[in-house]
Design a protein around this motif. Structure first.
Motif, PDB file in Angstrom:
ATOM      1  N   ILE A 128       0.870  -1.182   0.000  1.00  0.00           N
ATOM      2  CA  ILE A 128       0.000   0.000   0.000  1.00  0.00           C
ATOM      3  C   ILE A 128       0.900   1.223   0.000  1.00  0.00           C
ATOM      4  N   LEU A 129       0.840   1.980  -1.080  1.00  0.00           N
ATOM      5  CA  LEU A 129       1.735   3.128  -1.254  1.00  0.00           C
ATOM      6  C   LEU A 129       0.928   4.404  -1.081  1.00  0.00           C
ATOM      7  N   GLN A 130       1.026   4.999   0.106  1.00  0.00           N
ATOM      8  CA  GLN A 130       0.279   6.228   0.381  1.00  0.00           C
ATOM      9  C   GLN A 130       1.105   7.441  -0.034  1.00  0.00           C
ATOM     10  N   ASN A 131       0.437   8.571  -0.146  1.00  0.00           N
ATOM     11  CA  ASN A 131       1.104   9.810  -0.559  1.00  0.00           C
ATOM     12  C   ASN A 131       1.903   9.621  -1.837  1.00  0.00           C
ATOM     13  N   CYS A 132       1.326   8.886  -2.754  1.00  0.00           N
ATOM     14  CA  CYS A 132       1.989   8.577  -4.012  1.00  0.00           C
ATOM     15  C   CYS A 132       0.942   8.829  -5.108  1.00  0.00           C
ATOM     16  N   GLU A 133       1.137   9.866  -5.873  1.00  0.00           N
ATOM     17  CA  GLU A 133       0.108  10.237  -6.857  1.00  0.00           C
ATOM     18  C   GLU A 133       0.505   9.779  -8.251  1.00  0.00           C
ATOM     19  N   VAL A 134      -0.459   9.194  -8.934  1.00  0.00           N
ATOM     20  CA  VAL A 134      -0.229   8.798 -10.323  1.00  0.00           C
ATOM     21  C   VAL A 134      -0.301  10.059 -11.190  1.00  0.00           C
ATOM     22  N   THR A 135       0.747  10.284 -11.934  1.00  0.00           N
ATOM     23  CA  THR A 135       0.814  11.491 -12.763  1.00  0.00           C
ATOM     24  C   THR A 135       0.713  11.177 -14.244  1.00  0.00           C
ATOM     25  N   GLY A 136       0.788   9.894 -14.598  1.00  0.00           N
ATOM     26  CA  GLY A 136       0.680   9.518 -16.011  1.00  0.00           C
ATOM     27  C   GLY A 136       0.777   8.010 -16.139  1.00  0.00           C
ATOM     28  N   PHE A 137       0.730   7.585 -17.381  1.00  0.00           N
ATOM     29  CA  PHE A 137       0.795   6.142 -17.627  1.00  0.00           C
ATOM     30  C   PHE A 137       2.030   5.809 -18.459  1.00  0.00           C
ATOM     31  N   LEU A 138       2.566   4.624 -18.237  1.00  0.00           N
ATOM     32  CA  LEU A 138       3.603   4.078 -19.101  1.00  0.00           C
ATOM     33  C   LEU A 138       2.896   3.247 -20.156  1.00  0.00           C
ATOM     34  N   SER A 139       3.366   3.311 -21.374  1.00  0.00           N
ATOM     35  CA  SER A 139       2.679   2.540 -22.401  1.00  0.00           C
ATOM     36  C   SER A 139       3.670   2.064 -23.453  1.00  0.00           C
ATOM     37  N   GLU A 140       3.265   1.006 -24.113  1.00  0.00           N
ATOM     38  CA  GLU A 140       3.969   0.512 -25.293  1.00  0.00           C
ATOM     39  C   GLU A 140       2.921   0.369 -26.375  1.00  0.00           C
ATOM     40  N   GLY A 141       2.982   1.239 -27.346  1.00  0.00           N
ATOM     41  CA  GLY A 141       1.902   1.269 -28.323  1.00  0.00           C
ATOM     42  C   GLY A 141       0.615   1.636 -27.618  1.00  0.00           C
ATOM     43  N   ASP A 142      -0.432   0.903 -27.890  1.00  0.00           N
ATOM     44  CA  ASP A 142      -1.710   1.130 -27.222  1.00  0.00           C
ATOM     45  C   ASP A 142      -1.711   0.631 -25.780  1.00  0.00           C
ATOM     46  N   ALA A 143      -0.835  -0.322 -25.505  1.00  0.00           N
ATOM     47  CA  ALA A 143      -0.928  -1.037 -24.235  1.00  0.00           C
ATOM     48  C   ALA A 143      -0.372  -0.197 -23.086  1.00  0.00           C
ATOM     49  N   ILE A 144      -1.076  -0.249 -21.967  1.00  0.00           N
ATOM     50  CA  ILE A 144      -0.617   0.400 -20.744  1.00  0.00           C
ATOM     51  C   ILE A 144       0.279  -0.582 -19.998  1.00  0.00           C
ATOM     52  N   THR A 145       1.472  -0.098 -19.610  1.00  0.00           N
ATOM     53  CA  THR A 145       2.445  -1.004 -18.993  1.00  0.00           C
ATOM     54  C   THR A 145       2.886  -0.535 -17.620  1.00  0.00           C
ATOM     55  N   GLY A 146       2.228   0.440 -17.096  1.00  0.00           N
ATOM     56  CA  GLY A 146       2.588   0.907 -15.763  1.00  0.00           C
ATOM     57  C   GLY A 146       2.141   2.340 -15.571  1.00  0.00           C
ATOM     58  N   VAL A 147       2.613   2.933 -14.465  1.00  0.00           N
ATOM     59  CA  VAL A 147       2.213   4.300 -14.151  1.00  0.00           C
ATOM     60  C   VAL A 147       3.431   5.142 -13.803  1.00  0.00           C
ATOM     61  N   GLU A 148       3.321   6.418 -14.110  1.00  0.00           N
ATOM     62  CA  GLU A 148       4.264   7.406 -13.579  1.00  0.00           C
ATOM     63  C   GLU A 148       3.675   7.903 -12.270  1.00  0.00           C
ATOM     64  N   THR A 149       4.515   8.029 -11.257  1.00  0.00           N
ATOM     65  CA  THR A 149       3.997   8.534  -9.988  1.00  0.00           C
ATOM     66  C   THR A 149       4.941   9.589  -9.446  1.00  0.00           C
ATOM     67  N   THR A 150       4.469  10.246  -8.398  1.00  0.00           N
ATOM     68  CA  THR A 150       5.315  11.227  -7.727  1.00  0.00           C
ATOM     69  C   THR A 150       6.480  10.552  -7.016  1.00  0.00           C
ATOM     70  N   ARG A 151       6.450   9.220  -6.935  1.00  0.00           N
ATOM     71  CA  ARG A 151       7.590   8.495  -6.364  1.00  0.00           C
ATOM     72  C   ARG A 151       8.267   7.663  -7.446  1.00  0.00           C
ATOM     73  N   GLY A 152       8.121   8.080  -8.690  1.00  0.00           N
ATOM     74  CA  GLY A 152       8.831   7.412  -9.773  1.00  0.00           C
ATOM     75  C   GLY A 152       7.945   6.486 -10.567  1.00  0.00           C
ATOM     76  N   PRO A 153       8.456   5.982 -11.703  1.00  0.00           N
ATOM     77  CA  PRO A 153       7.666   5.084 -12.536  1.00  0.00           C
ATOM     78  C   PRO A 153       7.551   3.709 -11.893  1.00  0.00           C
ATOM     79  N   VAL A 154       6.405   3.100 -12.057  1.00  0.00           N
ATOM     80  CA  VAL A 154       6.185   1.742 -11.553  1.00  0.00           C
ATOM     81  C   VAL A 154       5.527   0.963 -12.680  1.00  0.00           C
ATOM     82  N   ARG A 155       6.132  -0.167 -13.036  1.00  0.00           N
ATOM     83  CA  ARG A 155       5.597  -0.948 -14.150  1.00  0.00           C
ATOM     84  C   ARG A 155       4.624  -2.006 -13.629  1.00  0.00           C
ATOM     85  N   ALA A 156       3.756  -2.435 -14.507  1.00  0.00           N
ATOM     86  CA  ALA A 156       2.820  -3.487 -14.115  1.00  0.00           C
ATOM     87  C   ALA A 156       2.273  -4.166 -15.360  1.00  0.00           C
ATOM     88  N   LYS A 157       1.913  -5.436 -15.198  1.00  0.00           N
ATOM     89  CA  LYS A 157       1.279  -6.134 -16.325  1.00  0.00           C
ATOM     90  C   LYS A 157      -0.124  -5.580 -16.556  1.00  0.00           C
TER      91      LYS A 157
END
Lengths: 101, 416, 997
Positions: free
Chosen positions: B200-229
């Motif tokens: 559980i990551l509190q005080n961590c705001e999603v500021t954008g998405f990581l993507s490859e082509g159309d696919a979403i591959t993670g999020v940009e956050t105020t604590r850095g990028p985090v990838r996810a399937k």
């Protein structure tokens, strides 16, 4: 919330009823792809957090539709104009013959 | 550590020294199997059921503030499954069933209390509409009772039967409805999810998405990028803003709903009662405060506060229903931002962006849905198919016309 | 109660001083004990004057509690005020104005305040830490609702609400001003005076009954005279100005949008009951161009073991009781503080006549001037000390620790000051976050709502001189902002008294429970537990421990609580932040928000133009939305409504009847494009309608579902009049205005709602024409040829009354609707009754109307549910395919065009004696009653006297293809389960011969 009605002056918002986003334009029902355009018009919204233009109707006043500029984060209202004064150039005439007569 | 009578006694005798944090405060890992954006009840429940039901434990819940800081901590705590339409009723009943075993499941007392939800009717037409609803509930095996005025009077003799503008003629009762302690639901899911390995990551705001082509591959956050399937959004109130970062336009508007609590009082009203001739509903918390509310303010808002006309309208409903409330004092009122969908019903579905999943559009009814929303969203994320109770909650239903419009007011969110 | 002789002085009333009227005595009672006070007292000051120290019990542990403050921040001294239907629970004694005959009762205790059995909770306190309930009461699950929760609910809560309807009335009022000044202390007075002299329209709102704020509570001088005299002079000036409205007993509780402020005026709360035609309270919606928050500051406690013992008070409260009320809150007090102001409070208390045992200051370094003054007054000064324990049932002594040495001091009062927190609550109402000011050891306003500025102590200017100057400057800025000219005003002279402070929150080394939030019994240990369990953000802290969630909303506890948390996390107060204050500033009675909207006045009643006539006819009325309509007209001897309705229906079908249909929406449309406009809003065509004809129309919402239906008549080449359903009248009008003003402003159409201008009566039955012929003026031909079915005629009736005749029928009979100017409605009704007498004309109500429309299969509100398409209602074929109209495109979506959708059918019970009920679901026979098998429902039912059995309309999947089939009408909520036959949705005269007759 106070809405500066061009006819009635500053009035409490409870005198008005609300419709929402004033940016979508009713599409041309006769144009190709009308169904997709109407889906967008009826259902999809930008829903911005910030500056917003929206329709209000002065139901308990002059019965005019107003386009009101309001910030959705602060509720600050910066202006209101009569819908008739800002309506787009004549929207496309609906398809069909009967009304042409 | 497990909560039990024994653990309470031991800690009571040892100066409360043995307790541990209810959840960890981890740093983000570079990648997860699933990221849930939104640490409200729905997001945390989703993470919990992903771990518990589907064995997917490499999960992060990303919350921009503190968990439960959105509508999970701002609602009027009502739980019920008295829905009309087949697209809704099985889902909300599944939620009710999950509520009924929640505390033992989570080892956390969320004070789920089935003291009954009573919807009053004031005309023959309203009676028949409630009969239709009650019958729809029965068809799904859900308890419902249609009371006449005397039946209502037997339960709540102090309602205004004598001098009402719109006399009470009866009510639709769901005895299994009631309330739950909203914060405890958040904390219970968080603690249980954390125990299964969810970060559980509190005080961590999603500021954008990581993507490859159309696919979403993670999020940009105020604590850095985090990838996810897979990335699941459970950010009701902010859905348009967050989904907008992935290029989505949705059939959702954000509106403010106000809620109210009175000073603490000795027991006054046992269950939940909703007025049928105005916008007002009320219950009393275990702590003694009357918790009540009414209609949304009716204009798009992200401000988490409303205005006097609705406050007055709600209290007018309260006084019309319970004229003894006149000298009871309003202690606090606040607002929450609702995802008002275009037909008044929620969306649990994939999105046009592969890897991005949506849980949204809860209108003002999200709290009661928390367990089933988590359950069904986890099911969708884990299996890529809708749970059987949430099949109708599709994103494309507005395009196809398979609407779930309980109130029949159409594509005008402020009327739902 | 008869007052005591005026010369008898209560035990703790000082010999002199105070803004009270000692010449008069007010008698009151507390827990049945008869006491007395004076005009100018609060309940709290009068209780203290009488030596009453124990006034309440705390929420959780039921610990005995006393008065701690002299203002709205009071956490402890909550009482039930008055009795019976006027009982007001949780009333703060500190803001309750004393009146003769006041009755107050302590609350949350049993059997008595002195002996409260639930104080046993205090012994269990080690086990009842913060959030303990989240960890238990789960086994076995079934016991929660049955055992644990009811016990918790009984123990929780504070006072008891009244058990009868509030007998008093409330009002709502609007006010408008240039400047709203909130609070009448030094800053507020200066702001108001400055703005008023510049000519601004000023409202000065003061929650107290005595304006002046801390000028009344302190002994500082302004312009060389006591501060309260300065206040009185300034108020007198303001009261004499026509542009100033002074409002005492008025609390501004909330800041809303657009410069709207909510305020509640306690008009009659200082009286035993409101006078004739007086409300109890009044809600003010104040629209102000600018506002100045001059709400002062609130003194904080210091947390230490035993700090909740009755007799421990705020230092400023002890000062206020002495100066303003002439009351010694204790005979012998000690002072425990971390700031200079508390020393001054002590000196004033000493001067007023209280005994002062010592001043204990946590600071080792105290300004020499204060030490010297203490010495001069004979007060022992103890710098660098802390209070580590208290004793006594009510306070009898304290233990202090100085330099590691403990000492007992016998006192009956302890005045505590942890510094002052600006009353910035209203600045948070738009989401503003307070900012930590380490010099003041306080949060000061951050961003404020537009147009609102804080001034004086509320802005952190905590000394008198600074507050006066700040108020003046804020007032000048506000009026300059709105374009008025401010003439320079010299600020009054006042000292900037010493106000040094060293932040100090909690005596960690003290003994006994140390309360942070006294009302909710949140201790320093609870905060430590929340910290240990990870509830460290201020919001989690609040929610987990309930800190600041009591009736005082943490006015004295929030800052201390988060400061203790900040110490535990090491994050510092600035980074920890504070919870946000929400409206209302102090609790507000629900009744005042409702105003007069209660009981039968909850909502306005709309009456039809023939209401009086219907009353004379003996009608039974029913609410239909805002309208009161005649439901049916019983006659002597009729024993139930169905008998009456059957008679009415039969009379119409056999001869003639009449009903007021004025409630339908009526919209007048004129202009060359009116026909084209109607073509765009209706699915069918109206531009081709001949003049003098009417047509039934259906309109959709843009999403393709049916919005409304009704007939529209063409009165002239460019003149139409539309009718809508009663329920949708306003909605349709608004929709049409939208279409005209927003979508197609180029169309030349003018529109007006004429619903209220016309009374309209439907005349129906085979004899209708004969009756009509008797009321029209000579020369009007109403023959079938002149006025055929769907014909329209403008004429006069009753000797020159303009009228419109519409030959339309909802009942299926030969029928007319006759419209006359609304004021002629009753006359028309009487005339029709007279003209119809030979035919036995029968007034009928909306029940009979409903029966007849169901017999004819006309859809109505139950079918126009907003969930149905035109095709669902069997009206799909009406849609013109040669034009666009609102909703056409979206109606073609597969989900709406699906032929399997439930569609309109007629239904009749197979067992002719059985009663149908609307709301029953329709299932195929012989299958389990499940959601999957649900095929629709019954929308409307009626008993048809014509057929002699119940009939219904319903929406059934593929319904029109299933005529003759039998389905099951399943109605478990009313115990119904019967077989019905599907039929066409028309039970009478399907060819319409009667209405064309």
């Amino acid at each position: 919330m106070r809405i500066p009605c061009p006819f009635c002056g500053s009035r409490d918002a409870h005198e008005f009823s609300y419709l929402g986003d004033a940016t979508p334009r009713r599409p041309d029902p006769a144009a190709p792809g009308a169904e997709a355009a109407f889906f967008d018009y009826v259902y999809l919204r930008d829903n911005p957090a910030g500056a917003f233009e929206e329709w209000w109707y002065h139901a308990a006043g002059c019965r005019q539709w107003l386009k009101v500029a309001r910030d959705t984060r602060t509720h600050a209202i910066t202006g209101a104009v009569l819908a008739r004064d800002v309506a787009a150039p004549a929207a496309p005439t609906p398809a069909g013959g009967e009304t042409a007569r | 550590m497990r909560y039990s009578v024994l653990s309470l006694l031991l800690n009571g005798l040892t100066g409360q020294r043995g307790w541990r944090p209810a959840w960890r405060e981890p740093n983000p890992k570079p990648a997860y199997d699933v990221i849930i954006v939104g640490g409200g009840g729905h997001g945390l429940a989703t993470a919990y059921y992903l771990a518990r039901q589907h064995g997917i434990r490499n999960v992060a819940v990303i919350e921009k503030g503190y968990i439960g800081s959105g509508n999970a901590g701002r609602n009027t705590t009502i739980i019920r499954s008295n829905y009309l339409l087949p697209g809704n009723e099985p889902f909300y009943e599944w939620s009710m069933k999950l509520w009924e075993g929640l505390e033992q499941e989570l080892n956390y007392n969320a004070m789920v209390s089935q003291r009954g939800v009573l919807n009053l009717y004031h005309s023959d037409a309203q009676r028949d509409a409630y009969a239709r609803r009650g019958n729809a509930m029965r068809l799904h095996g859900v308890d419902s009772e249609l009371l006449d005025a005397e039946g209502v009077r037997a339960m709540y003799p102090f309602l205004d039967f004598a001098n009402a503008r719109f006399p009470i003629r009866g009510g639709l009762l769901q005895r299994r409805g009631g309330t739950a302690r909203h914060d405890a639901v958040v904390w219970g899911y968080a603690r249980a999810a954390d125990a299964l390995g969810v970060d559980i990551l509190q005080n961590c705001e999603v500021t954008g998405f990581l993507s490859e082509g159309d696919a979403i591959t993670g999020v940009e956050t105020t604590r850095g990028p985090v990838r996810a399937k897979k990335v699941g959004l459970a950010v009701a109130g902010s859905t348009s803003r967050v989904a907008g970062k992935a290029g989505l336009r949705l059939p959702i508007e954000s509106h403010v709903l106000q809620a109210f609590v009175s000073e603490g009082l000795k027991p006054l009203i046992d269950g939940v009662v909703t007025f049928g001739a105005g916008h007002f509903y009320i219950s009393q918390s275990d702590k003694g405060g009357l918790v009540f509310g009414g209609d949304i303010d009716g204009y798009n808002s992200y401000a988490q506060r409303g205005n006097l006309p609705v406050i007055e309208d709600v209290c007018e409903g309260g006084m019309a229903l319970m004229p003894r409330l006149g000298r009871v004092r309003l202690l606090r009122h606040w607002g929450g931002i609702m995802d008002m969908s275009m037909d008044g019903s929620p969306i649990i579905d994939r999105t046009p962006r592969p890897g991005l999943y949506l849980n949204a559009g809860w209108c003002y009814g999200g709290f009661k849905a928390t367990p089933a929303s988590g359950w069904c969203f986890a099911h969708l994320l884990a299996r890529d198919e809708a749970h059987e109770t949430a099949r109708a909650m599709r994103l494309d239903r507005f395009r196809t016309g398979h609407l779930i419009d309980e109130k029949g007011v159409g594509a005008q969110p402020n009327l739902h | 109660m008869s007052p005591l002789p005026a010369n008898r002085r209560a035990a703790n009333r000082l010999a002199a001083g105070g803004r009270i009227d000692r010449s008069r005595t007010l008698a009151f009672s507390f827990d049945g004990r008869r006491l007395d006070g004076h005009p100018g007292d609060t309940l709290a000051s009068a209780l203290l004057a009488n030596g009453v120290k124990l006034v309440g019990r705390s929420f959780k542990y039921h610990r005995p509690r006393g008065i701690v403050s002299a203002g709205p921040e009071e956490p402890n001294a909550l009482v039930e005020l008055r009795g019976g239907a006027r009982r007001e629970p949780n009333s703060r004694a500190t803001v309750t104005e004393l009146f003769d005959g006041l009755e107050a009762t302590s609350q949350n205790r049993w059997p008595s305040l002195a002996l409260d059995l639930l104080s046993v909770n205090g012994l269990l306190a080690p086990f009842l830490g913060a959030g303990f309930y989240y960890k238990t009461f789960m086994w076995p699950a079934a016991l929660w609702e049955k055992l644990y929760e009811p016990a918790i609910r009984r123990a929780a809560g504070l006072g008891r609400a009244a058990e009868a309807a509030d007998p008093d009335s409330y009002e709502k009022v609007n006010a408008f001003c240039d400047l709203l000044v909130i609070g009448s202390g030094p800053a507020g007075l200066m702001a108001a005076r400055t703005a008023a002299r510049a000519g601004a329209r000023v409202i000065l709102a003061e929650e107290d009954f005595l304006p002046g704020g801390r000028l009344n509570a302190e002994a500082l001088e302004v312009d060389g005279a006591p501060g309260h005299l300065f206040a009185a002079r300034t108020l007198a000036e303001l009261a004499g100005l026509p542009n100033v409205r002074l409002m005492t007993r008025t609390t501004v509780f909330g800041v809303y949008d657009g410069g709207t402020y909510g305020a509640v005026e306690k008009v009659s709360d200082h009286l035993p009951e409101p006078g004739p035609f007086q409300p109890r309270q009044r809600l003010w919606r104040i629209v102000a161009r600018r506002a100045i928050l001059a709400a002062g500051a609130t003194e904080r406690p210091i947390v230490f073991g035993g700090n909740d013992r009755p007799g421990v008070m705020a230092a400023g409260a002890v000062q206020a009781y002495a100066n303003r009320f002439g009351v010694a809150a204790a005979r012998q007090v000690a002072v425990f503080a971390n700031n200079d102001g508390a020393w001054r409070a002590t000196f004033e208390a000493r001067t007023a006549g209280l005994g002062v045992a010592a001043i204990i200051d946590v600071r080792s370094e105290v300004p020499p001037a204060l030490l010297a003054r203490a010495q001069a007054l004979g007060i022992r000064a103890i710098p660098g000390g802390v209070v580590t324990a208290t004793r006594g049932r009510t306070l009898a002594g304290i233990e202090i620790t100085v330099g590691g040495r403990r000492e007992q001091i016998a006192v009956d009062g302890l005045a505590v000051s942890g510094g002052w927190s600006p009353n910035l609550h209203l600045t948070c109402h738009h989401g503003g976050r307070p900012v930590w000011d380490p010099r003041l050891a306080a949060f000061v306003p951050g961003s404020t709502p537009p147009g609102l500025e804080a001034a004086g102590a509320a802005a952190g200017r905590l000394t008198l001189g600074a507050a006066l100057r700040d108020g003046l400057e804020a007032g000048a800025r506000a009026v300059a902002d709105i374009g008025l000219i401010v003439h320079p005003i010299e600020p009054p002279k006042a000292e900037d008294e010493p106000a040094g402070i060293a932040a100090f929150w909690h005596v960690a080394a003290s003994r006994g429970p140390a309360f942070v939030d006294q009302q909710n019994d949140v201790t320093a240990k609870d905060i430590a537990l929340a910290h240990k369990e990870g509830f460290r953000s201020v919001e989690h802290l609040k929610r987990y421990t309930t800190l600041g969630m009591a009736t005082d909303q943490g006015k004295t506890s929030n800052v201390t609580g988060l400061a203790i948390m900040a110490e535990l996390t090491g994050a510092g107060i600035e980074a920890t932040g504070t919870t946000i204050f929400r409206p209302p500033y102090t609790p507000v009675a629900l009744g005042v928000f409702a105003g007069h909207h209660r009981g039968r006045e909850f909502r306005p009643v709309r009456l039809t133009p023939t209401h009086g006539w219907a009353e004379r006819q003996g009608a039974v009325f029913i609410e239909t939305g805002p309208w009161l309509r005649a439901q049916y007209f019983p006659r002597p001897g009729e024993t139930d409504w169905l008998e009456t309705v059957n008679r009415e229906v039969k009379a119409v079908r056999a001869s003639v009847g009449m009903i007021d249909v004025s409630t339908f929406g009526k919209i007048d449309l004129q202009g060359p494009d009116a026909g084209a406009f109607l073509d765009r809003v209706y699915i069918n065509t109206f531009s081709t309608l001949p003049v003098g004809k009417a047509r039934y129309g259906v309109m959709l919402r843009e999403d393709g579902l049916v919005m409304d239906d009704g007939t529209t008549a063409r009165l002239g080449e460019s003149h139409y009049v539309m009718t809508t359903t009663t329920a949708n009248a306003a909605k349709v009008f608004q929709h049409l205005e939208f279409c005209l003003q927003v979508l197609w402003p180029e169309l030349d159409v003018q529109m007006a709602s004429v619903s209220e201008q016309w009374a309209q009566i439907a005349l129906a039955g085979p004899k209708a024409r004969e009756v009509l012929a008797r009321i029209v003026d000579a020369g009007t031909d109403v023959s079938d040829a002149a006025l055929p079915f769907m014909g329209v005629l403008g004429t006069t009736v009753l000797g020159g009354v303009p009228a419109r005749l519409f030959r339309v029928s909802f009942s299926g009979e030969l029928g007319y609707e006759i419209a006359v100017p609304a004021r002629q409605g009753e006359r028309l009704a009487e005339a029709l009754m007279a003209a119809g007498a030979p035919f036995g004309i029968t007034p009928y109500g909306i029940e009979a109307l409903g029966v007849m429309r169901i017999e004819k299969g006309h859809v109505s509100g139950n079918e126009l549910s907003g969930q149905t398409t035109a095709a669902d209602l069997g009206l799909g074929r009406m849609a013109s395919t040669r034009k666009d109209h609102i909703g056409r495109v979206m109606a073609a979506r597969p989900g709406l065009a699906d032929p399997a959708r439930p569609s309109l059918v007629g239904l009749k019970p197979v067992d002719g004696a059985a009663r149908l009920r609307a709301g029953a679901h329709l299932l195929p026979p012989g299958v389990p009653a499940t959601t999957a098998n649900d095929e629709g429902y019954i929308t409307s039912v009626a008993y048809s006297p014509h057929l002699g059995h119940w009939i219904g309309l319903g929406l059934l999947a593929r319904g029109p293809q299933r005529l003759g089939e039998r389905v099951r009408a399943y109605d478990p909520v009313r115990g119904g389960d019967l077989e019905v036959e599907v039929c066409a949705p028309c039970f009478l005269d399907p060819k319409g011969e009667r209405l064309r007759g």
